[in-house]
Scaffold this motif. Structure first.
Motif, PDB file in Angstrom:
ATOM      1  N   UNK A   1       0.802  -1.046  -0.152  1.00  0.00           N
ATOM      2  CA  UNK A   1      -0.143  -0.017  -0.175  1.00  0.00           C
ATOM      3  C   UNK A   1       0.864   1.062   0.047  1.00  0.00           C
ATOM      4  N   UNK A   2       1.054   1.820  -1.145  1.00  0.00           N
ATOM      5  CA  UNK A   2       1.963   2.936  -1.221  1.00  0.00           C
ATOM      6  C   UNK A   2       1.236   4.055  -2.269  1.00  0.00           C
ATOM      7  N   UNK A   3       1.573   5.517  -1.983  1.00  0.00           N
ATOM      8  CA  UNK A   3       1.010   6.546  -2.730  1.00  0.00           C
ATOM      9  C   UNK A   3       2.128   7.193  -3.275  1.00  0.00           C
ATOM     10  N   UNK A   4       2.627   7.324  -4.456  1.00  0.00           N
ATOM     11  CA  UNK A   4       3.879   7.636  -5.134  1.00  0.00           C
ATOM     12  C   UNK A   4       3.472   9.016  -5.847  1.00  0.00           C
ATOM     13  N   UNK A   5       4.209  10.045  -5.188  1.00  0.00           N
ATOM     14  CA  UNK A   5       3.890  11.324  -6.094  1.00  0.00           C
ATOM     15  C   UNK A   5       5.053  11.665  -6.827  1.00  0.00           C
ATOM     16  N   UNK A   6       4.923  11.726  -8.114  1.00  0.00           N
ATOM     17  CA  UNK A   6       5.832  11.514  -8.972  1.00  0.00           C
ATOM     18  C   UNK A   6       5.438  12.882 -10.162  1.00  0.00           C
ATOM     19  N   UNK A   7       6.682  13.494 -10.745  1.00  0.00           N
ATOM     20  CA  UNK A   7       6.129  14.185 -11.803  1.00  0.00           C
ATOM     21  C   UNK A   7       5.176  13.844 -13.091  1.00  0.00           C
ATOM     22  N   UNK A   8       4.478  14.553 -13.468  1.00  0.00           N
ATOM     23  CA  UNK A   8       3.569  14.204 -14.664  1.00  0.00           C
ATOM     24  C   UNK A   8       4.615  13.338 -15.599  1.00  0.00           C
ATOM     25  N   UNK A   9       5.616  13.830 -16.243  1.00  0.00           N
ATOM     26  CA  UNK A   9       6.109  13.350 -17.310  1.00  0.00           C
ATOM     27  C   UNK A   9       7.019  12.108 -17.047  1.00  0.00           C
ATOM     28  N   UNK A  10       6.823  11.813 -15.528  1.00  0.00           N
ATOM     29  CA  UNK A  10       7.733  10.461 -15.346  1.00  0.00           C
ATOM     30  C   UNK A  10       6.676   9.404 -14.965  1.00  0.00           C
ATOM     31  N   UNK A  11       5.423   9.441 -15.132  1.00  0.00           N
ATOM     32  CA  UNK A  11       4.376   8.588 -14.685  1.00  0.00           C
ATOM     33  C   UNK A  11       4.849   7.440 -15.499  1.00  0.00           C
ATOM     34  N   UNK A  12       4.894   7.277 -16.577  1.00  0.00           N
ATOM     35  CA  UNK A  12       5.238   6.159 -17.334  1.00  0.00           C
ATOM     36  C   UNK A  12       6.408   5.405 -16.914  1.00  0.00           C
ATOM     37  N   UNK A  13       7.386   6.051 -16.589  1.00  0.00           N
ATOM     38  CA  UNK A  13       8.846   5.361 -16.136  1.00  0.00           C
ATOM     39  C   UNK A  13       8.256   4.657 -14.699  1.00  0.00           C
ATOM     40  N   UNK A  14       7.454   5.292 -14.008  1.00  0.00           N
ATOM     41  CA  UNK A  14       7.023   4.565 -12.436  1.00  0.00           C
ATOM     42  C   UNK A  14       6.282   3.380 -12.913  1.00  0.00           C
ATOM     43  N   UNK A  15       5.436   3.601 -13.883  1.00  0.00           N
ATOM     44  CA  UNK A  15       4.405   2.442 -14.044  1.00  0.00           C
ATOM     45  C   UNK A  15       5.176   1.350 -14.604  1.00  0.00           C
ATOM     46  N   UNK A  16       6.035   1.616 -15.408  1.00  0.00           N
ATOM     47  CA  UNK A  16       7.177   0.311 -15.715  1.00  0.00           C
ATOM     48  C   UNK A  16       7.966  -0.209 -14.467  1.00  0.00           C
TER      49      UNK A  16
ATOM     50  N   UNK B   1      10.349  -2.326  -1.051  1.00  0.00           N
ATOM     51  CA  UNK B   1      10.065  -0.851  -0.716  1.00  0.00           C
ATOM     52  C   UNK B   1      11.186  -0.101  -0.383  1.00  0.00           C
ATOM     53  N   UNK B   2      12.228  -0.383  -0.282  1.00  0.00           N
ATOM     54  CA  UNK B   2      13.730   0.142  -0.184  1.00  0.00           C
ATOM     55  C   UNK B   2      14.087   0.702  -1.659  1.00  0.00           C
ATOM     56  N   UNK B   3      13.833  -0.195  -2.501  1.00  0.00           N
ATOM     57  CA  UNK B   3      14.280   0.078  -3.982  1.00  0.00           C
ATOM     58  C   UNK B   3      13.414   1.161  -4.374  1.00  0.00           C
ATOM     59  N   UNK B   4      11.915   1.027  -4.159  1.00  0.00           N
ATOM     60  CA  UNK B   4      10.820   1.979  -4.509  1.00  0.00           C
ATOM     61  C   UNK B   4      11.356   3.286  -3.992  1.00  0.00           C
ATOM     62  N   UNK B   5      11.805   3.447  -2.788  1.00  0.00           N
ATOM     63  CA  UNK B   5      11.847   4.809  -2.022  1.00  0.00           C
ATOM     64  C   UNK B   5      13.205   5.472  -2.702  1.00  0.00           C
ATOM     65  N   UNK B   6      14.223   4.806  -3.047  1.00  0.00           N
ATOM     66  CA  UNK B   6      15.262   5.184  -3.850  1.00  0.00           C
ATOM     67  C   UNK B   6      14.943   5.588  -5.082  1.00  0.00           C
ATOM     68  N   UNK B   7      14.167   4.921  -5.968  1.00  0.00           N
ATOM     69  CA  UNK B   7      13.796   5.420  -7.098  1.00  0.00           C
ATOM     70  C   UNK B   7      13.008   6.961  -7.041  1.00  0.00           C
ATOM     71  N   UNK B   8      12.231   6.882  -6.076  1.00  0.00           N
ATOM     72  CA  UNK B   8      11.483   8.115  -5.852  1.00  0.00           C
ATOM     73  C   UNK B   8      12.291   9.499  -5.467  1.00  0.00           C
TER      74      UNK B   8
ATOM     75  N   UNK C   1      12.869  12.812  -8.247  1.00  0.00           N
ATOM     76  CA  UNK C   1      12.174  14.111  -7.317  1.00  0.00           C
ATOM     77  C   UNK C   1      10.639  13.526  -6.841  1.00  0.00           C
ATOM     78  N   UNK C   2      10.695  12.377  -6.528  1.00  0.00           N
ATOM     79  CA  UNK C   2       9.080  11.935  -5.996  1.00  0.00           C
ATOM     80  C   UNK C   2       8.894  11.953  -4.742  1.00  0.00           C
ATOM     81  N   UNK C   3       7.758  11.823  -4.079  1.00  0.00           N
ATOM     82  CA  UNK C   3       7.640  11.730  -2.882  1.00  0.00           C
ATOM     83  C   UNK C   3       6.836  10.571  -2.228  1.00  0.00           C
TER      84      UNK C   3
END
Length: 564
Positions: free
Chosen positions: A394-409, A481-488, A492-494
């Motif tokens: 259960x995570x809410x990932x706040x990412x810039x709009x232009x990076x949504x595709x990268x995050x989904x992948x 979860x650790x890897x996800x947080x480092x990606x954020x 510049x995600x939160x």
């Protein structure tokens, strides 16, 4: 994987906790649901009683309760008592964190009386409310007036205090920003007992900007003034199916609300509500809405979906039908639309009750839904809680709009969780630098969705069981979860702080900016009185010694050296 599925029987050796999870629905049906209904009904009666009181009576009670909080803070002996926490039990908080900081010795301040709507000011278009007012309560009062909070979070149980001190979003956030961006003023009890009113342009403006995302660690919020907007009786909702790879789905999502010509503030080009759901790596449904009058909704040929009925299909499954039937439009009563995800808790209800979406259950027992999140947490053993942390996301990932595709992948590759929720929101460029902020120089790039004063972000909601767990394969939830947080951090995600986090203190403050926050901690004497935001979010049990040592170290860092 077009729909949320119940976990398969694991290939690894079965343990007791696996049986407890598999048959937890028995406890939910015969205990959690009935008691949830009684709880909700009792709260409803209390809300009705409060609404019948005059403005003067509610204000008088509020002032008396604030005095009690000030008095209680004055009774604390800093040399003997623990750090200040609210008196809410750990299991009552809406979120995945175990709230382990309350299991260390602490000094409780009871805020349970602060659950009244103090005033609806139609002239100023302001709602003045106490922190425990929830979204179901406020919408029940305002929607019949054709008014609403500018950002009204979808789940009924979410409270004003939690959404301000933490994070809140809704389908209108691409226009108004996050919930905290719609706040006009904050009434706060500081560590030294002072009661102050903070706005963006008075002497406490630094506190006003620092409180969002601070997790209640700068003072005790006792009321807030929040922006209202005019609304109509219905929402005209368009469901549009999209297909393609994840990058193409992300672009189709952006195109639903962000004009490519950059005309982001043109209401004729930008819908009033936006939401997207990704059901598989190749399919999604994008929903856009605008407010509509009763007269329009009831015109001949229009379809009205009274979604508030208990037996209606769960919303995410209803939206998914667009993949087969094609694009369609319907009118939903405004309050039903606001709380469309409450009954099924998005799609987490499928995990809690694997048959909860079936017609027979919805017709016979759907009126008992949803289970109270607090009761679900209260009936979890430590083993079940740890199981969910390791085998569930259960995570809410706040990412810039232009990076949504990268995050989904990334999410597909590393977690493979579906459905995925998409909700756009602005992050404003402010005169100060709060804990979350847009990318430096974003306005020079003129990317889709951005304006001179705000960068467009998206909340990517990743809720449910990873594909590996569904197939009975090993999955290391903590490491992912650790890897996800480092990606954020790198993008510049939160990360929403209600969620389970594996961040170290160093990485926590790489993700969030602590400059203004620490300035306010020092200025308003929060150090040594309230726990820091990191330790409040940190995973695992917090011992009294660990917390006190962290606060003592911070206090020593802030104490200037004196030359002898």
């Amino acid at each position: 994987m077009s729909d949320a599925k119940a976990p398969l029987r694991p290939k690894r050796k079965m343990q007791l906790v696996d049986f407890l999870i598999q048959f937890r629905w028995i406890l939910v049906i015969f205990f959690v649901l009935p008691f949830s209904f009684l709880y909700y009904f009792s709260i409803y009666l209390g809300d009705v009683k409060s609404e019948r009181k005059s403005y003067e009576q509610r204000q008088k009670e509020h002032d008396e309760n604030v005095k009690e909080v000030v008095k209680r803070l004055g009774e604390r002996d800093a040399s003997k008592d623990g750090l200040v926490c609210t008196g809410r039990p750990p299991w009552v908080v809406v979120g995945m964190r175990n709230v382990d900081y309350k299991r260390a010795r602490h000094f409780e301040v009871d805020l349970s009386k602060f659950r009244n709507i103090l005033e609806i000011d139609k002239e100023r278009m302001i709602a003045r409310v106490e922190p425990l007012v929830n979204m179901g309560q406020i919408s029940r009062v305002t929607v019949p007036m054709n008014l609403s909070l500018a950002v009204l979070a979808e789940l009924d149980d979410l409270t004003v205090g939690g959404l301000i001190n933490g994070f809140g979003i809704e389908g209108s956030s691409h226009i108004f920003g996050l919930f905290s961006d719609t706040v006009v003023s904050l009434e706060v009890v500081l560590a030294d007992g002072r009661v102050v009113r903070a706005t963006k342009d008075n002497e406490y403006s630094d506190l006003f900007y620092a409180i969002p995302w601070s997790q209640g660690t700068l003072g005790l919020l006792v009321s807030a003034e929040i922006k209202l907007i005019p609304v109509k009786e219905y929402v005209r909702l368009t469901y549009k199916p999209v297909t393609g790879n994840l990058k193409e789905l992300a672009q189709a999502y952006a195109d639903t609300f962000a004009p490519r010509d950059g005309d982001q503030d043109n209401p004729s080009k930008v819908p009033e509500m936006v939401e997207g759901m990704i059901y598989s790596p190749t399919e999604g449904v994008m929903m856009t809405g605008r407010y509509a009058s009763k007269q329009e909704a009831k015109q001949r040929g229009n379809v009205i979906n009274n979604y508030g009925w208990w037996f209606k299909p769960w919303f995410y499954q209803h939206a998914q039908t667009a993949l087969k039937r094609g694009e369609f439009v319907e009118y939903i009563p405004t309050r039903d639309y606001y709380h469309r995800h409450t009954r099924s808790l998005y799609w987490e209800g499928k995990l809690i009750l694997p048959f909860g979406d079936q017609f027979w259950f919805r017709f016979l027992l759907g009126w008992l839904m949803p289970p109270k999140i607090a009761l679900l947490k209260a009936t979890q053993s430590e083993a079940i809680r740890n199981y969910y942390h390791d085998h569930h996301v259960i995570q809410d990932l706040l990412v810039p709009l232009y990076k949504v595709g990268d995050c989904l992948e990334w999410v597909h590759r590393e977690m493979e969780v579906y459905p995925i929720w998409l909700c756009p929101h602005r992050i404003y460029k402010l005169p100060v630098k709060p804990m979350i902020y847009p990318e430096p120089g974003f306005e020079a790039h003129r990317r889709q969705g951005d304006t001179e004063y705000a960068q467009m972000y998206t909340d990517i909601g990743v809720y449910y069981v990873p594909g590996a767990v569904l197939r009975g394969e090993p999955f290391d939830g903590a490491e992912k979860c650790r890897q996800l947080e480092l990606w954020l951090i790198e993008n510049h995600g939160f990360q929403a702080q209600y969620a389970v986090t594996e961040l170290t203190e160093k990485n926590f403050w790489r993700m969030f900016d602590n400059t203004l926050y620490e300035q306010c901690r020092k200025k308003y004497k929060a150090i040594g009185t309230f726990m820091s935001a990191y330790y409040k979010s940190k995973k695992g049990r917090k011992t009294e010694k660990e917390v006190q040592e962290a606060e003592q170290e911070k206090a020593e860092q802030e104490t200037p050296e004196v030359d002898e």
